[in-house]
Motif scaffolding. Structure first.
Motif, PDB file in Angstrom:
ATOM      1  N   ARG A  85       9.108  46.693   1.545  1.00  0.00           N
ATOM      2  CA  ARG A  85      10.280  45.865   1.824  1.00  0.00           C
ATOM      3  C   ARG A  85      10.033  44.475   1.267  1.00  0.00           C
ATOM      4  NH1 ARG A  85      14.178  49.143   2.327  1.00  0.00           N
ATOM      5  NH2 ARG A  85      13.744  50.786   3.806  1.00  0.00           N
TER       6      ARG A  85
ATOM      7  N   MET B 212      20.540  40.987  -0.392  1.00  0.00           N
ATOM      8  CA  MET B 212      21.297  42.065  -0.993  1.00  0.00           C
ATOM      9  C   MET B 212      21.472  43.167   0.055  1.00  0.00           C
ATOM     10  SD  MET B 212      20.378  44.395  -4.358  1.00  0.00           S
ATOM     11  CE  MET B 212      20.813  43.247  -5.634  1.00  0.00           C
ATOM     12  N   ASN B 213      22.634  43.731   0.131  1.00  0.00           N
ATOM     13  CA  ASN B 213      22.930  44.815   1.047  1.00  0.00           C
ATOM     14  C   ASN B 213      21.981  45.992   0.779  1.00  0.00           C
ATOM     15  OD1 ASN B 213      24.033  46.870   2.542  1.00  0.00           O
ATOM     16  ND2 ASN B 213      26.114  46.572   1.780  1.00  0.00           N
ATOM     17  N   ALA B 214      21.482  46.642   1.820  1.00  0.00           N
ATOM     18  CA  ALA B 214      20.516  47.731   1.672  1.00  0.00           C
ATOM     19  C   ALA B 214      21.104  48.901   0.889  1.00  0.00           C
ATOM     20  CB  ALA B 214      20.038  48.192   3.040  1.00  0.00           C
ATOM     21  N   TYR B 215      22.369  49.208   1.108  1.00  0.00           N
ATOM     22  CA  TYR B 215      23.002  50.313   0.383  1.00  0.00           C
ATOM     23  C   TYR B 215      23.149  49.983  -1.099  1.00  0.00           C
ATOM     24  CZ  TYR B 215      24.097  52.259   4.942  1.00  0.00           C
ATOM     25  OH  TYR B 215      24.008  52.774   6.209  1.00  0.00           O
ATOM     26  N   LEU B 216      23.526  48.767  -1.379  1.00  0.00           N
ATOM     27  CA  LEU B 216      23.664  48.336  -2.764  1.00  0.00           C
ATOM     28  C   LEU B 216      22.303  48.330  -3.457  1.00  0.00           C
ATOM     29  CD1 LEU B 216      25.532  47.291  -4.975  1.00  0.00           C
ATOM     30  CD2 LEU B 216      25.169  44.987  -4.089  1.00  0.00           C
ATOM     31  N   GLN B 217      21.284  47.910  -2.736  1.00  0.00           N
ATOM     32  CA  GLN B 217      19.931  47.888  -3.293  1.00  0.00           C
ATOM     33  C   GLN B 217      19.447  49.313  -3.592  1.00  0.00           C
ATOM     34  OE1 GLN B 217      17.258  45.512  -1.015  1.00  0.00           O
ATOM     35  NE2 GLN B 217      15.471  46.104  -2.220  1.00  0.00           N
TER      36      GLN B 217
ATOM     37  N   PRO C 120      15.673  39.908  -3.758  1.00  0.00           N
ATOM     38  CA  PRO C 120      16.288  41.016  -4.491  1.00  0.00           C
ATOM     39  C   PRO C 120      15.740  41.186  -5.908  1.00  0.00           C
ATOM     40  CG  PRO C 120      17.975  39.705  -3.419  1.00  0.00           C
ATOM     41  CD  PRO C 120      16.681  38.975  -3.240  1.00  0.00           C
TER      42      PRO C 120
END
Length: 113
Positions: free
Chosen positions: A70, A1-6, A74
């Protein structure tokens, strides 16, 4: 999953959980504050303060957990986010309940004598 989306998903989960709790507590909180505060302005201030803290505390905890933990999966990350949001709400509600409980008990004790 994209870090920004997460990060966006984690923030939205926290805010949604906070808003759900505030929806349930808003009426009773206003009633209690109207009873124990000296005037309407004080009650409105403490209601706003409590609502703001019940949004900020879980969000802060979620962002801290997201920064230090981390997780590769997801689904595990979202699970950890939900746990952090609920933990923040639990801490916030415990604090509010502890402080308001003292005023409610002292007001009840004053009525009994």
């Amino acid at each position: 999953m994209n870090a920004y989306l997460q990060l966006l998903a984690a923030s939205l989960i926290s805010i949604a959980a906070s808003l759900a709790v505030l929806h349930v507590l808003s009426g009773p909180l206003t009633n209690i504050l109207d009873r124990i505060c000296p005037d309407e302005q004080a009650a409105a201030f403490w209601a706003s303060y409590t609502k703001l803290m019940l949004v900020i505390a879980p969000l802060l905890l979620v962002l801290l957990v997201d920064m230090f933990a981390r997780v590769g999966n997801p689904l595990d990350s979202l699970r950890l986010t939900l746990m952090a949001a609920l933990g923040g709400l639990l801490l916030g509600l415990f604090s509010v309940g502890r402080h308001l409980g003292r005023f409610v008990e002292s007001a009840r004790g004053g009525d009994a004598s």
